[in-house]
Design an enzyme around this catalytic site. Structure first.
Site, PDB file in Angstrom:
ATOM      1  CD  GLN A   1      -2.675   1.240   2.659  1.00 55.15           C
ATOM      2  OE1 GLN A   1      -3.544   0.578   2.740  1.00 55.15           O
ATOM      3  NE2 GLN A   1      -2.221   1.848   3.670  1.00 55.15           N
TER       4      GLN A   1
ATOM      5  CB  SER B   1       2.168   6.421   4.790  1.00 59.21           C
ATOM      6  OG  SER B   1       1.163   5.963   5.371  1.00 59.21           O
TER       7      SER B   1
ATOM      8  CB  SER C   1       3.595  -3.300   5.292  1.00 59.20           C
ATOM      9  OG  SER C   1       3.273  -2.655   6.283  1.00 59.20           O
TER      10      SER C   1
ATOM     11  CD  GLU D   1      -4.436   0.456   6.895  1.00 53.95           C
ATOM     12  OE1 GLU D   1      -3.242   0.504   7.364  1.00 53.95           O
ATOM     13  OE2 GLU D   1      -4.748   1.317   6.227  1.00 53.95           O
TER      14      GLU D   1
ATOM     15  CD  GLU E   1      -1.939   9.310  20.163  1.00 56.44           C
ATOM     16  OE1 GLU E   1      -1.635   9.149  21.416  1.00 56.44           O
ATOM     17  OE2 GLU E   1      -1.611   8.709  19.176  1.00 56.44           O
TER      18      GLU E   1
END
Length: 741
Positions: free
Chosen positions: A476, A479, A511, A594, A720
């Site tokens: 994926q 990010s 990953s 996910e 968070e």
């Protein structure tokens, strides 16, 4: 969602809530606070008329003939109103008498059910008894504090005799009852003194054990604690939406938002553990539940629910601020009720010790689903088909599973089976029974739903069969450096060229990119509009020209994550998924899958409660008290996650939305493996100095786990971010402001 799950339980809760709003207004509660003693409240006859006193009492004894779960639903609803008076003590007395044998049931239960009698139960006492030849007991001693004892007609008391601990039901008129003002200003406790009181044989509660009484108290007090916590969560969240400070609602500040979210997490854990304790206490059909298993479930509720009420009450006061600390505000009444319930049950440490003792002795609880009768025929069909697949071997078996739609059965055909929740449960059970393992799809499990929903027929035919069979490995590419969890902050450029697109930029924390064949990638094709616009979703050949993968070495010394550089990488038009510029919609589909996957277990770390308990058996020593407490809290957390998971499944089976249960389970699951491994390393003591290497026995195994699980509260959305999601979606708190606003 409250403790009860079914439509009937929701209707009961709604009915009790509406009745309580009309009959127990704030003025009634405040009148109880100001009273100089405890009497039956004015709404007592209404409770009886509504049948709420005898929900759990059989019809033959004047009750409604339902069960303890229905009573728990009512107790939670009335707890939200911090209802004064002896309702909970009376229903507890009825439940305890019902759990015994003897004539007392016929004599006392009708009065407790119709409200002509009130009851109270002493959870601790110093009372002794001597048996006469005619079977009567002469008892004397003191019991305190007794919740509801000041207004009770019937007292249920433990007595020490030559036969051990026995329980009796005596008329309050035979005792000296001294009211004692309680920390809970809305309900009194009492000191009960008995001097040579004769108890007839029919009032001796045969076959009743003290552990049963405590377990029933844990369930009913736990239900009321959940009601207290529910009010605190709702009231604090509503206040945070409208209270403005520094020019915006305080619910927009993450400090408040995260506090409210953690309150909701604690509340849902309380509800789930009390719900399961009730299920264990009154099994109807299905596998038999042992006494140890019932005690295990009740003890976990005894730890989780009272602590949740105390936490939610004190944090509600914090969110309310100065007004919440005043005597005029109701917040302190809920805090007092929470503290009192916990004190009456005994300290959380005592219940945690019970959890630890049972768990270390091998007691556990398998949370099984009771399926409807129509499941039998469907199960037989699935079992037959899986038996044929089980006869195959290797990759042939995996392809057969994919072809039959068993890998992701909820998907539409031909990629799944369009399976409803019941069929999904049966498939899981039958695959497990046949010892057939599904293909390891890894990132592919997140990719497939997006291609099914947004992909072209050609994309589906090319990519889905090998992905579902585990033969095509994906990564994926979402990010980017500096973006963190803000995945929409995409900087990678997508430039339109003849026949396709050129991608340029860097991705990170990817990953398995070092051995993936394909990647899903979001890149910015336009800078116009909001940051969620102008993003396109691509399928990238990871072995293609211009793709460079550099493994990142994690703190474990291993390489799972990577940084990926795309330098003028060509992606043909046919590998764009969805519409150009609408890639964020496709990416959100991927992200939702996910987060479900990440919440489904220990993340492949092997850090589970059974593993932890296995370690304790190999330590060769007794655990210290502090270690047993830590172990118990990890066990309680694991059990609450399992109970939440079962509640989600049961809701889906009845066509309901999972609601807060699902969100809370996801949140807890990400950190649970951390807590398990941290507890293990703590137990290992000085042995835990060896390298984090699974070859080095327990210490190496758990050291690796404690390092590897740190990533679980970061990838897939940090803790968070998850707290923000819970606050905004479940509690309705305002979203974070846009940067610069």
């Amino acid at each position: 969602m409250a403790i009860g799950l079914s439509e009937e339980h929701e209707a009961l809760r709604e009915s009790v809530t509406r009745w309580a709003e009309r009959n127990i207004p704030s003025g009634t509660v405040r009148a109880a606070v100001a009273a100089e003693g405890e009497e039956r409240p004015g709404f007592w006859a209404g409770l009886a008329d509504q049948g709420l006193l005898g929900l759990h009492i059989p019809e033959e004894h004047g009750g409604s003939g339902y069960g303890l779960l229905e009573t728990v639903v009512a107790v939670e609803a009335l707890g939200e109103r911090v209802a004064p008076g002896p309702y909970v003590p009376t229903v507890l007395a009825g439940a305890v008498i019902l759990a015994s044998d003897g004539k007392a049931q016929a004599e006392l239960l009708p009065g407790l059910a119709d409200g002509t009698l009130t009851g109270a139960v002493a959870l601790g006492a110093s009372i002794t008894g001597t048996r006469a030849k005619d079977g009567t007991l002469t008892i004397g001693g003191v019991a305190e504090p007794v919740l509801g004892g000041a207004s009770a007609d019937v007292l249920v008391l433990p007595v020490s005799t030559d036969r051990g601990e026995e329980w009796v039901a005596v008329d309050a008129s035979a005792a000296t009852v001294t009211p004692v003002r309680s920390l809970d200003l809305t309900r009194w406790v009492a000191k009960v003194e008995l001097d040579a009181v004769t108890v007839p044989a029919g009032r001796i509660l045969d076959r009743l054990r003290g552990s049963q009484v405590l377990d029933l108290a844990a369930i009913l007090f736990g239900a009321e604690a959940a009601g207290v916590a529910s009010w605190c969560v709702t009231a604090a969240a509503e206040y945070a939406k409208v209270r403005v400070q520094f020019g915006r609602p305080i619910g927009q500040f993450q400090g408040v938002k995260h506090k409210a979210s953690r309150m909701l997490v604690a509340l849902e854990q309380a509800r789930a553990t009390v719900w399961d304790a009730v299920r264990a206490a009154e099994v109807t059909g299905g596998p038999e539940v042992s006494a140890d298993e019932r005690a295990y479930a009740a003890a976990i509720a005894g730890v989780v629910a009272p602590d949740a009420a105390v936490l939610c009450a004190k944090d509600a006061i914090q969110i309310f601020g100065g007004i919440g600390y005043t005597y005029e505000h109701d917040a302190h009444l809920y805090y007092r009720r929470a503290l009192t319930l916990r004190a009456l049950l005994g300290s959380s440490g005592e219940w945690a010790e019970k959890v630890a003792e049972l768990a270390l002795n091998g007691v556990s609880r398998e949370l099984e689903i009771e399926l409807p009768d129509e499941a039998a025929e469907l199960r037989e069909s699935i079992r037959t088909e899986i038996a044929g697949i089980a006869a195959l071997e290797g990759q042939e078996q995996k392809r057969a599973l994919a072809s039959a739609g068993y890998v992701m059965p909820h998907l539409a055909r031909p990629w799944g089976r369009d399976a409803k929740p019941l069929e999904q449960v049966l498939i899981f059970q039958e695959l497990k029974a046949a010892k057939v393992r599904l293909p390891q799809m890894i990132i592919g499990a997140w990719v497939v739903p997006s291609i099914v929903t947004y992909g072209t027929p050609e994309q589906q035919e090319r990519f889905l069969p090998p992905t579902l069979s585990g033969e095509m490995i994906w990564c994926q590419l979402f990010s980017e450096p500096g973006a963190g969890s803000d995945l929409a902050n995409v900087q990678m450029k997508a430039e339109k060229v003849e026949g396709g697109w050129r991608l340029n930029g860097q991705k990170i924390w990817t990953s398995v990119a070092h051995f993936a064949e394909w990647g899903i990638c979001i890149a910015r094709n336009s800078s116009e509009g909001s940051k969620h616009e102008g993003i396109t979703y691509f399928l990238v050949d990871m072995k293609g020209a211009g793709v460079t993968v550099r493994p990142l070495t994690e703190m474990t010394g291993e390489n799972l994550f990577n940084e990926v550089f795309l330098d003028d990488v060509f992606v043909p038009d046919e590998l764009v998924v969805g519409e150009v510029g609408q890639g964020w919609k496709v990416a959100r589909n991927t992200l939702s899958n996910e987060r479900v996957s990440l919440s489904s277990g220990s993340g492949g770390t092997g850090s589970s409660v059974p593993d932890l308990l296995g370690l304790t058996g190999r330590l060769g020593r007794e655990l210290a008290p502090a270690e047993r407490q830590e172990l118990a809290h990890v066990v309680c957390e694991g059990h609450s996650i399992a109970a939440l998971g079962l509640r989600v499944t049961l809701k889906q089976l009845t066509g309901q939305e999972p609601g807060a249960d699902a969100s809370v389970r996801k949140f807890l699951s990400t950190s649970h493996a951390q807590h398990v491994s941290e507890c293990a390393v703590s137990l290992l003591g000085s042995s835990a100095v060896v390298a984090a290497d699974m070859k080095l026995g327990d210490a190496g195994y758990w050291n690796r786990a404690v390092l590897s699980t740190r990533a679980m509260t970061i990838y897939g959305g940090t803790t968070e971010v998850q707290l923000n999601i819970i606050a905004e979606r479940m509690l309705g708190l305002p979203r974070d402001p846009e940067p610069g606003k």
